[in-house]
Design a protein around this motif. Structure first.
Motif, PDB file in Angstrom:
ATOM      1  N   ASP A  72       0.689  -1.337   0.051  1.00  0.00           N
ATOM      2  CA  ASP A  72      -0.006  -0.019   0.060  1.00  0.00           C
ATOM      3  C   ASP A  72       0.724   1.279   0.155  1.00  0.00           C
ATOM      4  N   LEU A  73       2.102   1.389  -0.342  1.00  0.00           N
ATOM      5  CA  LEU A  73       2.965   2.450  -0.735  1.00  0.00           C
ATOM      6  C   LEU A  73       3.628   2.248  -2.004  1.00  0.00           C
ATOM      7  N   GLY A  74       4.776   1.597  -2.134  1.00  0.00           N
ATOM      8  CA  GLY A  74       5.417   1.132  -3.372  1.00  0.00           C
ATOM      9  C   GLY A  74       6.751   0.667  -3.087  1.00  0.00           C
ATOM     10  N   ILE A  75       7.751   0.993  -3.859  1.00  0.00           N
ATOM     11  CA  ILE A  75       9.159   0.554  -3.586  1.00  0.00           C
ATOM     12  C   ILE A  75       9.965   1.900  -2.981  1.00  0.00           C
ATOM     13  N   VAL A  76      10.918   1.714  -2.171  1.00  0.00           N
ATOM     14  CA  VAL A  76      11.437   2.790  -1.621  1.00  0.00           C
ATOM     15  C   VAL A  76      12.849   2.377  -1.622  1.00  0.00           C
ATOM     16  N   ARG A  77      13.965   3.560  -1.701  1.00  0.00           N
ATOM     17  CA  ARG A  77      15.190   3.217  -1.632  1.00  0.00           C
ATOM     18  C   ARG A  77      15.713   3.470  -0.189  1.00  0.00           C
ATOM     19  N   LEU A  78      16.289   2.733   0.291  1.00  0.00           N
ATOM     20  CA  LEU A  78      17.025   2.770   1.531  1.00  0.00           C
ATOM     21  C   LEU A  78      18.282   3.677   1.445  1.00  0.00           C
TER      22      LEU A  78
END
Length: 360
Positions: free
Chosen positions: A351-357
């Protein structure tokens, strides 16, 4: 309904704003429902599985749906699941993915492994490599993750399909197993149960509950996997040829009701986990940090938590987890983790997406 959508949007906005201010991550691919798996093409674009049965190519900020998927059995925990490229993808173009399918024996569905090639946002040359059987109408424990070893064997996991008393310990039945195939779907001659009659010869290890994280440890060249326990007893295991990992005869967990189903945490002839969680964190997705982007974190193992909504950074000493640090706390249900070709860690959040750490 409009009020509910507004509240959901407001919640996501507040979460994103909070994390953005902390500069712990940046949102790379927005507006995904359940990014079950993703991988990177040689041009660093992504192909992403949505559990609901969509395959997405993300490039230069644009999402394009890939056509040609087989019929996906979207039911309970089943749907379109993991995806990986062949280690020699640049030469052969093979993409491997797992999905819940109604093909096979009986009604309901089970986990299937397929490979295909990608051309002009269309899957071509599709080949079914393995269909787990029998089918089941139960909605839980399809697995499923994919990993390759250094010899181009493909490993994939199938959960016990909710039938813990039959599938995991029975070598004549699929479910509760990790399998190993040659990259073309044939069975390696040195698989551990090739000499036994009437067994599933693709089985590499057994006695698993529901493995939803699997990677080759690049520092040891061993396959590592984690799996869901019931109420407690999530495990990290080093997957060894022909070994029994105990489920459900030995476990650190108990029934969801609080009752016991076994009095044994360990048993002779069964492998013990190298790490376990009680209470359960509901692990999904895993990745080893091999790049220099994160300094001293190199060599750490990352495991996502669906239940508590964070990434566990597991600090390793050999095959021992001696420390855990929580990252991305309260971001949402972590479904998938990968290290990109650029060396950064990417995390799929429901329910958000793909994030970069971001490095600290």
């Amino acid at each position: 309904m409009k009020q509910k959508k507004y509240i959901t949007f407001l919640t996501l906005f507040l979460v994103f704003t909070s994390f953005s201010q902390s500069k712990e991550f940046e949102l790379v691919v927005p507006n995904l429902n359940n990014p079950w798996g993703f991988t990177f093409l040689p041009d660093n674009s992504m192909i992403i599985t949505e559990k609901e049965g969509k395959l997405i190519h993300f490039k230069n900020g644009i999402k394009t749906e890939i056509n040609g998927l087989p019929k996906i059995y979207v039911y309970g925990q089943g749907g379109l699941m993991d995806i990986e490229l062949h280690p020699k993808y640049k030469d052969n173009g093979w993409v491997y993915f797992t999905y819940a399918s109604q093909e096979g024996v009986g009604s309901g569905g089970n986990t299937t492994l397929m490979r295909a090639r990608l051309k002009d946002n269309q899957l071509i040359d599709k080949e079914v490599l393995y269909i787990a059987s029998p089918n089941s109408k139960r909605g839980q424990h399809f697995g499923s993750r994919i990993a390759f070893d250094g010899e181009n064997h493909v490993y994939f996991s199938v959960g016990d399909r909710g039938d813990r008393d039959r599938n995991p310990q029975d070598l004549t039945r699929d479910g509760g197993k990790i399998y190993r195939l040659n990259d073309d779907g044939t069975i390696p001659k040195d698989n551990p149960f090739m000499s036994k009659r009437s067994v599933k010869k693709a089985i590499y290890s057994y006695g698993h509950r529901n493995p939803q994280g699997m990677e080759m440890n690049p520092f040891t060249n061993q396959i590592w996997a984690h799996e869901h326990g019931p109420r407690g007893g999530d495990e990290i295991n080093v997957i060894l040829k022909g070994k029994n990992y105990g489920w459900p005869k030995a476990s650190y967990g108990i029934n969801y009701s609080g009752t016991k189903f076994t009095k044994h945490r360990t048993l002779p002839g069964m492998e013990n986990p190298i790490h376990y969680w009680t209470p359960s964190i509901a692990p999904s997705g895993m990745a080893f940090i091999t790049s220099d982007k994160y300094g001293k974190w190199k060599g750490n193992l990352l495991v996502g938590s669906l239940k508590f909504q964070y990434v566990s950074r597991c600090v390793l000493k050999g095959n021992t987890v001696f420390k855990e640090v929580k990252l991305l706390k309260d971001i949402g249900r972590i479904r998938s983790i990968e290290q990109g070709l650029d060396g950064y860690i990417y995390v799929g959040v429901e329910d958000l997406g793909i994030v970069r750490l971001l490095p600290r």
